[in-house]
Design a protein around this motif. Sequence first.
Motif, short mmCIF file in Angstrom:
data_model
loop_
_atom_site.label_atom_id
_atom_site.label_comp_id
_atom_site.label_asym_id
_atom_site.label_seq_id
_atom_site.Cartn_x
_atom_site.Cartn_y
_atom_site.Cartn_z
N ASP A 95 0.81 -1.17 0.08
CA ASP A 95 0.11 -0.12 0.03
C ASP A 95 1.05 1.33 -0.01
O ASP A 95 1.83 1.29 0.29
N ARG A 96 0.32 2.44 -0.19
CA ARG A 96 1.19 3.61 -0.50
C ARG A 96 1.89 3.93 0.91
O ARG A 96 2.84 4.60 0.77
N TYR A 97 1.40 3.50 1.97
CA TYR A 97 2.16 3.93 3.37
C TYR A 97 2.97 3.03 3.91
O TYR A 97 3.51 3.19 4.83
N SER A 98 2.68 1.68 3.35
CA SER A 98 3.53 0.70 3.65
C SER A 98 3.00 0.38 5.12
O SER A 98 4.11 -0.03 6.11
N SER A 99 1.92 0.36 5.48
CA SER A 99 1.30 0.27 6.72
C SER A 99 1.53 -0.95 7.29
O SER A 99 2.02 -1.21 8.54
N GLU A 100 1.28 -2.33 6.75
CA GLU A 100 1.49 -3.67 7.18
C GLU A 100 3.05 -3.83 7.34
O GLU A 100 3.18 -4.37 8.51
N VAL A 101 3.61 -3.37 6.74
CA VAL A 101 5.07 -3.75 6.77
C VAL A 101 5.58 -3.11 8.00
O VAL A 101 6.46 -3.34 8.56
N GLY A 150 5.55 7.22 5.21
CA GLY A 150 4.02 6.61 5.96
C GLY A 150 3.42 7.73 6.56
O GLY A 150 3.47 8.98 5.78
N ASN A 151 2.46 7.46 7.32
CA ASN A 151 1.40 8.38 7.98
C ASN A 151 1.79 8.77 9.41
O ASN A 151 2.72 8.35 9.93
#
Length: 285
Positions: A158-164, A189-190
């Motif tokens: 995803d755009r923000y690499s949230s899971e990683v 990220g966010n």
Amino acid sequence: MEVLGRDVVQEWECSRNVVPSAFDSHFHLDRSGRVLQVYSLERLIGHAEGPVPEVLVQVSDGVAVFCDPATYPEVYPCAPGFGSAVGLHPKKPHASVEGAVRLVEEELRKEGVVALGEIGLDWTTPEQEWPLQESMFVGLLELACPRRPVILHLRGQDRYSSEVSALSLRLMRENTSPTQRVHLHCFGGNLDQVLGWSTAFPRCYFNIAGSVAQFDEIQRAAVRRIPLNRLLVETDSPNRRVQRKWHNTQAYVGEVARKVAQIRQTTLDEILQASLENGRLLYNL
């Protein structure tokens, strides 16, 4: 607009007294050699490809990153203000975790090496590769220690690499000290990530690269909330230049700093000075 494919340091000598100093906190000397045919740190610092930099800076300090065992140098660059980092890119898996740890551990003992990295997770690869990446990441964290920064490459689907980011934060908390110095390379990220990493690791630094030019408002909001004393800028050369059609070198780190300054509604000088002071402190340079 003048176009360059040569060294330009000499052309700037006459104005060096008004050109601000800059810290490039993440660049690849080995990859730049292959792409640009520029193999020495001294030449790369003042080399430009394409238009003359819109923001002239004098790169006085920085960190050269080596994360591909095939191009580990016999002798690491040694110049005042500069250090080297050694790691294993998650897209460059070793034959075994144990072998990778031994290999990187040996390199970390060499003169001029100041950090472990980049290491981490990259889920832009096929999913079947992710378990090995995670095992490699955890194994290499055995080499972490609070006095030596760990540079993290975290890229998700995803755009923000949230899971990683969430998984990496958990693995870091399980395998390193809360006092560990952490360098989040090419951060995009966010705000939740800024707060989460800062809380878990008070000595966590957020490094912004040329991709900042494509940030959406969620990412820009996160950039605005990064503490000034934890902010870094990088070129990631030869990749990720603000003007994406050209290869990247240290000469363009000022263009990254300018984008960050615009987002934070502050001055270019403040961002350059903060990154310089933060980088020197993080890496003991």
